[in-house]
Motif scaffolding. Structure first.
Motif, PDB file in Angstrom:
ATOM      1  N   HIS A 440       0.832  -1.197   0.000  1.00  0.00           N
ATOM      2  CA  HIS A 440       0.000   0.000   0.000  1.00  0.00           C
ATOM      3  C   HIS A 440       0.873   1.257   0.000  1.00  0.00           C
ATOM      4  O   HIS A 440       1.962   1.279   0.585  1.00  0.00           O
ATOM      5  CB  HIS A 440      -0.901   0.022   1.237  1.00  0.00           C
ATOM      6  N   LYS A 441       0.367   2.294  -0.651  1.00  0.00           N
ATOM      7  CA  LYS A 441       1.046   3.589  -0.658  1.00  0.00           C
ATOM      8  C   LYS A 441       0.004   4.683  -0.489  1.00  0.00           C
ATOM      9  O   LYS A 441      -1.195   4.478  -0.730  1.00  0.00           O
ATOM     10  CB  LYS A 441       1.828   3.787  -1.957  1.00  0.00           C
ATOM     11  N   PHE A 442       0.453   5.846  -0.056  1.00  0.00           N
ATOM     12  CA  PHE A 442      -0.448   6.976   0.157  1.00  0.00           C
ATOM     13  C   PHE A 442      -1.181   7.305  -1.148  1.00  0.00           C
ATOM     14  O   PHE A 442      -0.563   7.439  -2.201  1.00  0.00           O
ATOM     15  CB  PHE A 442       0.339   8.209   0.632  1.00  0.00           C
ATOM     16  N   GLY A 443      -2.486   7.424  -1.071  1.00  0.00           N
ATOM     17  CA  GLY A 443      -3.306   7.684  -2.256  1.00  0.00           C
ATOM     18  C   GLY A 443      -4.121   6.490  -2.671  1.00  0.00           C
ATOM     19  O   GLY A 443      -5.087   6.624  -3.434  1.00  0.00           O
ATOM     20  N   ASP A 444      -3.739   5.284  -2.197  1.00  0.00           N
ATOM     21  CA  ASP A 444      -4.519   4.079  -2.518  1.00  0.00           C
ATOM     22  C   ASP A 444      -5.892   4.144  -1.855  1.00  0.00           C
ATOM     23  O   ASP A 444      -6.019   4.606  -0.705  1.00  0.00           O
ATOM     24  CB  ASP A 444      -3.809   2.817  -2.017  1.00  0.00           C
TER      25      ASP A 444
END
Length: 575
Positions: A440-444
């Protein structure tokens, strides 16, 4: 007949009573021949045409009739004896069934002659519901009983059994269950002997405590002195009996087709009764908080949660939609009514078959005026916990909840508060990938599966807050300290996932118009909504709670389809 010769031909013969066993009408197997004519008869067989006989052989030699071999004859005799024993057993059972049917017919014919009448010399019967506490009996100091007025009850047969000449019936009326006892002529009437489950009955009698060591609903039983089954009250029996149409082995799709019958079962009826109690509790709690109930329209011409999930329909000479949410209309009530709420239907045209999606669902929505984001979270926690307290205060409903969800316990407060960015870090640390199988990454947009897995591991309610602007609705207020994210919240519950979504709403006119442009939405049709920012705006926020999801969590139901009366979802709009 002894001495007669019978012929067996595996290729052209047939084991049938139309065959005679003659050379031109042979049997197919030796076993059938012995069974038909006995082991003393003479049998001739011939080799199969497909046997190992050279093609050049004489045709008559290939098809030569020969006496049955001893081994084959022994096998045929054993087969015949087995079949004879089986036939004899079947005849014995048939005779027994015929005798039982004759005996039952005789009993039923005699039962038709029994006529029961209400004893008018007895005290007048007082009508009660099946869950009412025994109103007619008190204990004297010496332990003896004082028998009071009789009672009259109505209900449907939930179960029935016989023990010698006593008949036990469990009656159900939607309020509770009651054990009823028929003795003497009552148990011998035609209606009693042919009683079927779900039959409706009127029963009069006296309530008594159950004997020591015995068990019955509310520890009392009704000793009947009269009953009546009116025309049209008797439920179908035989192949059409409800127990044949609806059972634990019935396919799920069939159960949904027969929802009108499955609702009579203990599990679904308990869920529906808890549902009623929960809705009452929401109304009760909102009144405690001095919030006012409103009824927004279901037919709308604007979207709230994205155009892809709108149900379109012709509306006279215009186009309209079924509402996705009443939020925008609730916001217009704040200036004149203060804090408001509604419990209405919302509609989402998602082609989803997951266990937590419906096309039509009950939506608990509220909007609060002059609040902060922390106020909104505190309010949400208070409402949900107070609703549970009010619901569990009803002993019957509490028992139903514990029957459905024995492990249920009141959630600990305060709920865990976790920012979206913290959740992303948590998912990475626990090796839970995004929908593309990557970290997971920021914006998902955190998927339902990942969200539920995180909630189940943490195993407590979570307020997941501060989602990125790009993945949330256009009207959500940005966080002043971090404009990348919104002052938004999802409440996650173990076993279900998201049950509440909420946020602070944009209260600045220019900012809201910029959001419309960003989402490429024409604000013209929203004039009544944007005007709220022209005429005395205020900091306000609100939320929507999925009623069926809340109920699924509370009653530990695998799918929210079992938490509404007649579920509507992709592919189903019946019955």
């Amino acid at each position: 007949m002894t001495g007669t010769t019978y012929y067996i031909d595996e290729d052209v013969g047939a084991d049938s009573t139309t065959q005679t066993g003659a050379k031109d009408s042979p049997y197919k197997t030796l076993g059938f021949g012995v069974l038909t004519h006995g082991e003393t008869a003479k049998f001739l067989t011939r080799k199969s045409k497909t046997g190992d006989v050279p093609e050049s052989s004489d045709e008559n030699a290939r098809l030569e009739w020969k006496p049955a071999a001893k081994a084959a004859m022994k096998k045929a005799v054993n087969y015949a004896k087995t079949q004879q024993k089986k036939a004899a057993k079947e005849q014995e059972l048939l005779a027994l069934r015929q005798k039982e049917e004759a005996d039952r017919k005789k009993i039923l014919d005699e039962a038709k002659k029994i006529v029961i009448e209400e004893d008018l010399s007895l005290p007048k019967a007082e009508r009660i519901k099946l869950d009412e506490i025994d109103p007619i009996k008190v204990k004297l100091g010496n332990g003896s009983d004082v028998k009071g007025t009789r009672v009259r009850v109505f209900g449907r047969v939930h179960r029935e059994r016989r023990q010698k000449e006593v008949m036990f019936i469990t009656l159900r009326d939607g309020y509770g269950f009651m054990q009823v006892i028929f003795t003497g002529p009552l148990a011998k009437t035609y209606d009693a002997l042919t009683l079927t489950r779900e039959t409706s009955m009127e029963i009069l009698g006296e309530l008594r405590e159950v004997p020591p060591g015995a068990h019955a609903p509310n520890n009392r039983e009704l000793h009947a002195d009269y009953f009546k089954i009116y025309p049209g009250w008797k439920a179908a029996g035989g192949d059409e009996a409800i127990t044949n149409r609806v059972s634990k082995d019935t396919e799920h799709a069939t159960l949904l087709d027969l929802r009108h019958l499955t609702l009579r079962g203990e599990t679904l009826s308990k869920v529906m009764i808890v549902r009623d109690a929960i809705e009452f509790a929401f109304n009760f709690v909102y009144k405690e908080l001095r919030m006012r109930k409103v009824s927004p329209p279901a037919l709308v011409q604007t979207q709230v949660e994205g155009g892809a999930t709108l149900f379109k329909l012709p509306y006279y000479n215009e186009e309209a939609y079924l509402t996705q949410s009443s939020q925008l209309y609730l916001e217009t009530c704040l200036p004149s009514m203060g804090d408001v709420y509604c419990i209405e239907k919302s509609f989402r045209a998602e082609k989803s078959l997951t266990r937590r999606h419906l096309a039509e669902y009950s939506h608990v929505e509220a909007e609060l005026d002059f609040i902060t984001f922390d106020d909104l979270l505190d309010h949400l926690e208070l409402v949900m916990c107070r609703v549970l307290e009010v619901t569990m205060a009803d002993p019957t409903v509490k028992q139903y909840i514990m029957d459905l969800n024995p492990e249920f316990k009141m959630p600990d407060r305060p709920f865990r508060r976790m920012k979206y960015s913290e959740a992303i870090e948590w998912l990475v640390e626990h090796n839970i990938p995004n929908e593309d199988g990557e970290p997971h990454k920021f914006g998902d947009d955190i998927s339902e599966a990942a969200e539920r897995k995180m909630t189940d591991i943490i195993n407590r309610p979570i307020f997941l807050t501060h989602f990125p602007v790009e993945i949330k609705a256009f009207y959500m207020q940005k966080d002043k300290e971090d404009p990348r994210v919104t002052e938004s919240v999802d409440c996650l519950m173990p076993g279900v996932g998201e049950i509440v979504g909420g946020s602070m709403r944009m209260d600045d006119y220019d900012e809201l118009m910029a959001a419309f442009r960003r989402e490429d939405i024409d604000p013209t049709a929203y004039y009544w909504y944007t005007d709220q920012r022209k005429y005395g705006s205020s900091p306000h926020g609100g939320y929507g709670l999925g009623f069926e999801r809340f109920l699924a969590w509370l009653c530990k139901q695998h799918t929210i389809r079992d938490c509404c009366l007649y579920p509507r979802y992709f592919g189903r709009c019946k019955p």
